[in-house]
Enzyme design. Structure first.
Site, short mmCIF file in Angstrom:
data_model
loop_
_atom_site.label_atom_id
_atom_site.label_comp_id
_atom_site.label_asym_id
_atom_site.label_seq_id
_atom_site.Cartn_x
_atom_site.Cartn_y
_atom_site.Cartn_z
N SER A 60 -9.50 34.34 55.34
CA SER A 60 -10.07 34.15 55.25
C SER A 60 -10.54 34.82 53.66
O SER A 60 -10.23 36.19 52.66
CB SER A 60 -11.53 34.17 55.10
OG SER A 60 -12.89 33.57 54.73
N TYR A 73 -17.37 40.09 59.48
CA TYR A 73 -16.79 38.57 59.59
C TYR A 73 -15.96 38.87 58.83
O TYR A 73 -14.52 39.45 58.52
CB TYR A 73 -17.41 37.00 59.18
CG TYR A 73 -15.99 36.58 58.92
CD1 TYR A 73 -15.89 35.52 60.37
CD2 TYR A 73 -16.29 35.59 57.74
CE1 TYR A 73 -15.11 34.85 60.04
CE2 TYR A 73 -14.77 34.53 57.56
CZ TYR A 73 -14.48 33.88 58.31
OH TYR A 73 -13.49 32.93 58.79
N1 LIG Z 1 -14.26 26.59 57.50
C1 LIG Z 1 -14.09 27.87 56.48
O1 LIG Z 1 -14.74 27.02 55.38
C2 LIG Z 1 -13.05 28.96 56.55
C3 LIG Z 1 -12.93 29.65 55.80
C4 LIG Z 1 -12.12 30.66 55.96
C5 LIG Z 1 -11.55 30.82 57.07
N2 LIG Z 1 -11.66 30.17 57.95
C6 LIG Z 1 -11.05 30.49 58.60
O2 LIG Z 1 -10.00 29.35 59.74
C7 LIG Z 1 -10.04 29.43 60.63
C8 LIG Z 1 -10.11 28.12 61.67
O3 LIG Z 1 -11.87 27.99 61.30
P1 LIG Z 1 -12.78 26.49 61.27
O4 LIG Z 1 -13.44 26.54 60.39
O5 LIG Z 1 -11.57 25.38 61.84
O6 LIG Z 1 -13.93 27.14 62.51
P2 LIG Z 1 -14.06 26.04 63.73
O7 LIG Z 1 -14.19 24.50 63.42
O8 LIG Z 1 -15.35 26.92 64.55
O9 LIG Z 1 -12.83 26.49 64.93
C9 LIG Z 1 -12.50 27.42 65.01
C10 LIG Z 1 -11.72 27.38 66.08
O10 LIG Z 1 -11.37 28.67 67.02
C11 LIG Z 1 -11.39 28.78 67.99
N3 LIG Z 1 -12.49 29.95 68.71
C12 LIG Z 1 -13.30 30.37 68.43
N4 LIG Z 1 -13.61 31.06 69.13
C13 LIG Z 1 -12.71 31.09 70.01
C14 LIG Z 1 -12.67 31.90 70.67
N5 LIG Z 1 -13.67 32.98 71.87
N6 LIG Z 1 -11.80 31.80 72.12
C15 LIG Z 1 -10.84 31.35 71.23
N7 LIG Z 1 -10.84 30.09 70.56
C16 LIG Z 1 -12.13 30.23 69.46
C17 LIG Z 1 -12.08 27.45 68.13
O11 LIG Z 1 -11.78 27.26 69.44
P3 LIG Z 1 -12.50 25.09 69.98
O12 LIG Z 1 -11.97 24.03 69.91
O13 LIG Z 1 -12.57 25.69 71.67
O14 LIG Z 1 -14.52 25.69 70.11
C18 LIG Z 1 -11.86 26.38 67.53
O15 LIG Z 1 -10.53 26.14 67.93
C19 LIG Z 1 -10.87 30.34 61.05
O16 LIG Z 1 -9.92 31.80 61.73
C20 LIG Z 1 -12.08 30.62 59.75
O17 LIG Z 1 -12.51 32.11 59.86
C21 LIG Z 1 -12.38 29.11 57.96
#
Ligand SMILES: NC(=O)c1ccc[n+]([C@@H]2O[C@H](COP(=O)([O-])OP(=O)(O)OC[C@H]3O[C@@H](n4cnc5c(N)ncnc54)[C@H](OP(=O)(O)O)[C@@H]3O)[C@@H](O)[C@H]2O)c1
Length: 186
Positions: A60, A73
């Site tokens: 991130s 985080y």
């Molecule tokens: N969105 C942003 O703006 C952003 C920015 C920078 C970095 N990121 C990074 O991008 C990645 C994806 O995030 P996202 O934005 O797509 O978030 P999200 O929509 O909340 O998705 C997170 C994913 O991680 C899985 N997950 C979360 N906790 C878990 C656990 N304890 N065990 C197993 N699986 C788990 C979720 O599974 P379920 O669907 O089964 O819950 C989901 O597939 C993350 O690493 C996040 O830190 C996101």
């Protein structure tokens, strides 16, 4: 692709404001940190045998620099950066690419499906752009918009300001993530 990730709070908060901290600290470290080397341990040996492979680790922007009020985080995401870069150095000679991606804002569940705009990418749009960087860069923001925002952010909010008590108090007061989401949705 090591993509799993979670945040601590739905708002900017001091470390001691983490809800149910005993469980949350363990959960976030297991999810954001531990899963990455453990998955790599399972996948990498076969890649080494084949002499080729691609691992994409999602970090991130928050991991690029320390970010008070999302301390845990931010700290988990710098682990992903350092681990990825070290692995890339160790295994590139074996034909393996380890890419680290450091996105800014993407509209997903994590960001409460923020409205897509010039700054916030849609998930499919971000994935499309990020995959186009594979083979060109092993350390990337994932898309042009996020790369520009990262550069602008580092200039406009330098370390001394971001780490200052004044800025932290201001952000804590005015910048609840929930508040930002509502504002941006309207
Ligand atoms: N969105 C942003 O703006 C952003 C920015 C920078 C970095 N990121 C990074 O991008 C990645 C994806 O995030 P996202 O934005 O797509 O978030 P999200 O929509 O909340 O998705 C997170 C994913 O991680 C899985 N997950 C979360 N906790 C878990 C656990 N304890 N065990 C197993 N699986 C788990 C979720 O599974 P379920 O669907 O089964 O819950 C989901 O597939 C993350 O690493 C996040 O830190 C996101």
């Amino acid at each position: 692709v090591n993509n799993v990730g979670m945040i601590c709070n739905d708002r900017f908060a001091y470390f001691l404001e983490t809800p149910d901290p005993g469980k949350k600290i363990t959960d976030i470290i297991n999810c954001n940190i531990l899963s990455v080397p453990q998955m790599t341990r399972l996948i990498l040996p076969r890649m080494v045998l084949r002499g080729k492979g691609l691992i994409i680790n999602i970090s991130s922007e928050m991991g690029l620099r320390p970010h008070p009020l999302v301390a845990l985080y931010s700290a988990t995401k710098i682990f992903v950066i350092n681990f990825s870069q070290c692995l890339q150095a160790e295994y590139k000679s074996e034909g393996i690419t380890v890419q680290c991606v450091t996105p800014f804002m993407v509209s997903t569940n994590m960001t409460n499906n923020l409205k897509v705009n010039l700054f916030v990418k849609s998930a499919p749009g971000f994935v499309y752009d990020a995959l186009n960087t594979v083979g060109h860069s092993t350390f990337t923001s994932g898309c042009l918009s996020h790369a520009l925002q990262s550069t602008a952010f580092s200039i406009l909010v330098p370390d001394w300001l971001r780490m200052s008590t004044f800025f932290i108090r201001w952000l804590r007061k005015s910048g609840s993530i929930e508040h930002c989401r509502k504002g941006k949705k309207n």
